[in-house]
Design a protein around this motif. Structure first.
Motif, PDB file in Angstrom:
ATOM      1  N   PHE A  76       0.853  -1.193   0.000  1.00  0.00           N
ATOM      2  CA  PHE A  76       0.000   0.000   0.000  1.00  0.00           C
ATOM      3  C   PHE A  76       0.888   1.241   0.000  1.00  0.00           C
ATOM      4  O   PHE A  76       2.042   1.193   0.420  1.00  0.00           O
ATOM      5  CB  PHE A  76      -0.901   0.013   1.239  1.00  0.00           C
ATOM      6  CG  PHE A  76      -1.912  -1.094   1.254  1.00  0.00           C
ATOM      7  CD1 PHE A  76      -3.187  -0.892   0.762  1.00  0.00           C
ATOM      8  CD2 PHE A  76      -1.573  -2.350   1.746  1.00  0.00           C
ATOM      9  CE1 PHE A  76      -4.121  -1.915   0.767  1.00  0.00           C
ATOM     10  CE2 PHE A  76      -2.498  -3.379   1.758  1.00  0.00           C
ATOM     11  CZ  PHE A  76      -3.777  -3.167   1.258  1.00  0.00           C
ATOM     12  N   GLU A  77       0.295   2.331  -0.445  1.00  0.00           N
ATOM     13  CA  GLU A  77       1.062   3.564  -0.566  1.00  0.00           C
ATOM     14  C   GLU A  77       0.303   4.717   0.076  1.00  0.00           C
ATOM     15  O   GLU A  77      -0.920   4.815  -0.052  1.00  0.00           O
ATOM     16  CB  GLU A  77       1.301   3.855  -2.059  1.00  0.00           C
ATOM     17  CG  GLU A  77       2.214   5.007  -2.303  1.00  0.00           C
ATOM     18  CD  GLU A  77       2.481   5.214  -3.797  1.00  0.00           C
ATOM     19  OE1 GLU A  77       2.949   6.285  -4.142  1.00  0.00           O
ATOM     20  OE2 GLU A  77       2.204   4.305  -4.599  1.00  0.00           O
ATOM     21  N   HIS A  78       1.039   5.569   0.749  1.00  0.00           N
ATOM     22  CA  HIS A  78       0.464   6.778   1.356  1.00  0.00           C
ATOM     23  C   HIS A  78       1.210   7.984   0.835  1.00  0.00           C
ATOM     24  O   HIS A  78       2.421   7.936   0.617  1.00  0.00           O
ATOM     25  CB  HIS A  78       0.596   6.696   2.888  1.00  0.00           C
ATOM     26  CG  HIS A  78       0.271   7.990   3.572  1.00  0.00           C
ATOM     27  ND1 HIS A  78       1.221   8.914   3.920  1.00  0.00           N
ATOM     28  CD2 HIS A  78      -0.928   8.520   3.940  1.00  0.00           C
ATOM     29  CE1 HIS A  78       0.632   9.962   4.479  1.00  0.00           C
ATOM     30  NE2 HIS A  78      -0.668   9.748   4.506  1.00  0.00           N
ATOM     31  N   TYR A  79       0.480   9.073   0.625  1.00  0.00           N
ATOM     32  CA  TYR A  79       1.117  10.338   0.235  1.00  0.00           C
ATOM     33  C   TYR A  79       0.773  11.397   1.270  1.00  0.00           C
ATOM     34  O   TYR A  79      -0.385  11.582   1.627  1.00  0.00           O
ATOM     35  CB  TYR A  79       0.608  10.793  -1.134  1.00  0.00           C
ATOM     36  CG  TYR A  79       1.029  12.210  -1.472  1.00  0.00           C
ATOM     37  CD1 TYR A  79       2.353  12.493  -1.785  1.00  0.00           C
ATOM     38  CD2 TYR A  79       0.123  13.266  -1.431  1.00  0.00           C
ATOM     39  CE1 TYR A  79       2.761  13.790  -2.071  1.00  0.00           C
ATOM     40  CE2 TYR A  79       0.523  14.570  -1.725  1.00  0.00           C
ATOM     41  CZ  TYR A  79       1.844  14.814  -2.035  1.00  0.00           C
ATOM     42  OH  TYR A  79       2.246  16.102  -2.309  1.00  0.00           O
TER      43      TYR A  79
ATOM     44  N   THR B  21       0.799  18.929   4.891  1.00  0.00           N
ATOM     45  CA  THR B  21      -0.579  18.413   4.840  1.00  0.00           C
ATOM     46  C   THR B  21      -1.006  17.859   6.200  1.00  0.00           C
ATOM     47  O   THR B  21      -2.047  17.227   6.313  1.00  0.00           O
ATOM     48  CB  THR B  21      -0.744  17.284   3.794  1.00  0.00           C
ATOM     49  OG1 THR B  21       0.027  16.141   4.221  1.00  0.00           O
ATOM     50  CG2 THR B  21      -0.291  17.704   2.419  1.00  0.00           C
ATOM     51  N   GLY B  22      -0.185  18.074   7.225  1.00  0.00           N
ATOM     52  CA  GLY B  22      -0.475  17.474   8.514  1.00  0.00           C
ATOM     53  C   GLY B  22      -0.018  16.023   8.535  1.00  0.00           C
ATOM     54  O   GLY B  22      -0.606  15.188   9.205  1.00  0.00           O
ATOM     55  N   LEU B  23       1.009  15.713   7.778  1.00  0.00           N
ATOM     56  CA  LEU B  23       1.626  14.387   7.637  1.00  0.00           C
ATOM     57  C   LEU B  23       0.756  13.425   6.829  1.00  0.00           C
ATOM     58  O   LEU B  23       1.237  12.763   5.929  1.00  0.00           O
ATOM     59  CB  LEU B  23       1.988  13.768   8.999  1.00  0.00           C
ATOM     60  CG  LEU B  23       3.024  14.580   9.796  1.00  0.00           C
ATOM     61  CD1 LEU B  23       3.093  14.089  11.237  1.00  0.00           C
ATOM     62  CD2 LEU B  23       4.399  14.521   9.146  1.00  0.00           C
ATOM     63  N   GLY B  24      -0.526  13.353   7.155  1.00  0.00           N
ATOM     64  CA  GLY B  24      -1.409  12.483   6.392  1.00  0.00           C
ATOM     65  C   GLY B  24      -1.941  13.210   5.170  1.00  0.00           C
ATOM     66  O   GLY B  24      -2.097  14.438   5.184  1.00  0.00           O
ATOM     67  N   GLY B  25      -2.234  12.451   4.085  1.00  0.00           N
ATOM     68  CA  GLY B  25      -2.742  13.110   2.888  1.00  0.00           C
ATOM     69  C   GLY B  25      -3.668  12.237   2.056  1.00  0.00           C
ATOM     70  O   GLY B  25      -4.798  12.619   1.781  1.00  0.00           O
ATOM     71  N   ALA B  26      -3.190  11.071   1.651  1.00  0.00           N
ATOM     72  CA  ALA B  26      -3.989  10.191   0.790  1.00  0.00           C
ATOM     73  C   ALA B  26      -3.414   8.782   0.903  1.00  0.00           C
ATOM     74  O   ALA B  26      -2.210   8.615   1.069  1.00  0.00           O
ATOM     75  CB  ALA B  26      -3.929  10.657  -0.664  1.00  0.00           C
TER      76      ALA B  26
ATOM     77  N   LEU C 276      -4.708   6.764  -4.878  1.00  0.00           N
ATOM     78  CA  LEU C 276      -4.688   7.075  -3.449  1.00  0.00           C
ATOM     79  C   LEU C 276      -5.877   7.964  -3.099  1.00  0.00           C
ATOM     80  O   LEU C 276      -6.006   9.082  -3.614  1.00  0.00           O
ATOM     81  CB  LEU C 276      -3.383   7.800  -3.084  1.00  0.00           C
ATOM     82  CG  LEU C 276      -2.116   6.946  -2.986  1.00  0.00           C
ATOM     83  CD1 LEU C 276      -1.739   6.326  -4.328  1.00  0.00           C
ATOM     84  CD2 LEU C 276      -0.956   7.776  -2.463  1.00  0.00           C
ATOM     85  N   HIS C 277      -6.752   7.467  -2.220  1.00  0.00           N
ATOM     86  CA  HIS C 277      -7.930   8.233  -1.813  1.00  0.00           C
ATOM     87  C   HIS C 277      -7.514   9.401  -0.924  1.00  0.00           C
ATOM     88  O   HIS C 277      -6.821   9.222   0.075  1.00  0.00           O
ATOM     89  CB  HIS C 277      -8.909   7.349  -1.045  1.00  0.00           C
ATOM     90  CG  HIS C 277      -9.613   6.341  -1.898  1.00  0.00           C
ATOM     91  ND1 HIS C 277     -10.609   6.708  -2.778  1.00  0.00           N
ATOM     92  CD2 HIS C 277      -9.471   5.000  -2.019  1.00  0.00           C
ATOM     93  CE1 HIS C 277     -11.053   5.608  -3.398  1.00  0.00           C
ATOM     94  NE2 HIS C 277     -10.371   4.566  -2.961  1.00  0.00           N
ATOM     95  N   LEU C 278      -7.996  10.591  -1.292  1.00  0.00           N
ATOM     96  CA  LEU C 278      -7.628  11.806  -0.551  1.00  0.00           C
ATOM     97  C   LEU C 278      -8.372  11.910   0.780  1.00  0.00           C
ATOM     98  O   LEU C 278      -9.518  11.463   0.905  1.00  0.00           O
ATOM     99  CB  LEU C 278      -7.939  13.032  -1.399  1.00  0.00           C
ATOM    100  CG  LEU C 278      -6.926  13.327  -2.507  1.00  0.00           C
ATOM    101  CD1 LEU C 278      -7.572  14.125  -3.622  1.00  0.00           C
ATOM    102  CD2 LEU C 278      -5.718  14.075  -1.923  1.00  0.00           C
TER     103      LEU C 278
END
Ligand SMILES: [Zn+2]
Length: 416
Positions: free
Chosen positions: A226-229, A234-239, A248-250
């Motif tokens: 899995f991948e996170h952006y 962005t407050g560390l979390g993004g998608a 990647l779901h925003l």
């Protein structure tokens, strides 16, 4: 197929009327941002539609560096954490991003629900980011895991392949989160040393994810990838992607993402451009139309998982110059004896340093040269150095990977 867990989470937060909810939060954010010296004269009191956002001025990384606390909208006593980001050049003020307790809690909430895409109750997750700073990335992931509830193994970036592999094996750890190339090197080590692991799923973040990393991890550990952006801004979390692995779901309840062309104008879905972010719920330091320097597309249509939440194509950093780091990744990272590499441009010479830990299978300069021969631009010379290293990552011990230019720039700039 199970829809992304972000779908019910965001629907519950927004009452099922996402666009209306986003417009209300955007107007609150504009009102709040105008309390800061920087935004006071740059922003209108409100907008009538989400489309009006495109008419507002962009915020550049240079603005964050130059303004410092000029973007902060709360009294100092309400600041819970300040993240200082290194500059990419050798001079200039660093960027500082300010968070309130409420901002950090929203990130934990996003991590909690996003992580359930791959972490099941009772699982263990090894955290490959620094875990020692309260409110830092590792600590926030740890808090999110407790809520699942799952057990965190706060490991930090890999400092010994042997120690990390033995920990994975001994604990029977099912999931990991960390730097893409580091985790691939760890998987190569486990395969080379025949260390049995039960890794079921891996989450990659904090650096560009290339196909070579995804397919290498799948092949070596037999795991789902899995991948996170996200970035500090962005407050560390993004998608984060879902079981369909189709983008990647925003985090649409907290962020508005636009894709813009070189002139800052929004492009249509499906067209690649720069990701521009507006925060919707941040209190300490709201950001309006921040240029990220990252490239992606908004993927048209509904995700195969069934969720209509907007999706980003896997983002990559905008590159200038004759070399493309992802292309070199695809060519070099499949080599079993190579843990990492670094490219330096020195005039018309490309210097390629290939990191070869002696705990991995052999690596020859000839196989490295054959892998990248077609990528060296005409008129440029390639110089290869094989760095014989031991059990520890050397070139990028816990930071983003960049192409260096001789005489300028830091070797790497972590933002965690
Ligand atoms: Zn999906």
């Amino acid at each position: 197929m199970r829809p992304t867990p972000l779908e019910p989470w965001i629907a519950a937060k927004t009452g099922g009327t996402l666009r209306r909810w986003q417009l209300d939060r955007l107007n609150e954010t504009l009102d709040r941002a105008r309390r800061s010296p920087f935004y006071r004269s740059r922003l209108p009191a409100g907008v009538d539609s989400l489309e009006d956002l495109a008419a507002l001025p962009l915020t550049a990384a240079a603005d964050l560096r130059a303004q410092g606390t000029g973007l902060v909208c709360v009294p100092q006593r309400e600041i819970a954490r300040i993240v200082t980001l290194p500059t990419s050049g050798s001079t200039g003020a660093p960027k500082r991003i300010y968070f309130s307790e409420a901002d950090l809690e929203r990130t934990v909430d996003f991590f909690h629900h996003g992580l359930t895409t791959l972490v099941r109750p009772g699982d263990q997750m090894l955290i490959g980011y620094p875990c020692g700073t309260p409110g830092g990335l590792g600590a926030l992931i740890g808090t999110a895991l407790e809520r699942i509830p799952a057990r965190s193994i706060p490991h930090g970036p890999v400092t010994s392949y042997q120690a990390a592999a033995e920990l994975l094996s001994r604990t029977g750890c099912q999931t990991l989160v960390g730097f893409p190339v580091q985790l691939l090197a760890l998987a190569k080590y486990c395969a080379a040393q025949r260390i049995p692991c039960r890794v079921r799923a891996v989450l990659l973040s904090a650096d560009t994810v290339t196909q070579a990393v995804r397919s290498g991890l799948r092949a070596l550990w037999g795991c789902e990838v899995f991948e996170h952006y996200g970035m500090t801004e962005t407050g560390l979390g993004g998608a984060v992607d879902c079981a369909a692995h189709a983008g990647l779901h925003l985090r649409e309840n907290d962020l508005l993402a636009e894709i813009v062309d070189g002139g800052g104008r929004p492009v249509s879905d499906g067209t690649e451009g720069e990701i521009v972010i507006t925060t919707l719920t941040r209190t300490a330091m709201p950001l309006i139309r921040l240029r990220t320097g990252d490239q992606a597309r908004i993927l048209p249509g509904v995700c195969p998982c069934g969720s209509p939440l907007r999706r980003l194509s896997p983002p990559r950093r905008r590159e200038s110059g004759p070399l493309s780091l992802p292309e070199w990744d695809e060519a070099l990272l499949p080599l079993a004896g190579l843990a990492d590499f670094r490219l330096t441009l020195a005039g018309s010479t490309v210097i390629l340093e290939a990191e070869h830990p002696d705990v991995l299978p052999p690596l020859s300069a000839q196989e490295v040269e054959e892998a990248v021969r077609s990528l060296v631009p005409g008129g440029m010379e390639l110089r290869i150095a094989i760095l014989q290293t031991g059990d520890r990552p050397v070139l990028h011990p816990g930071c983003k990977r960049l192409i260096r230019r001789e005489g300028g720039g830091r070797p790497c700039g972590g933002s965690i």
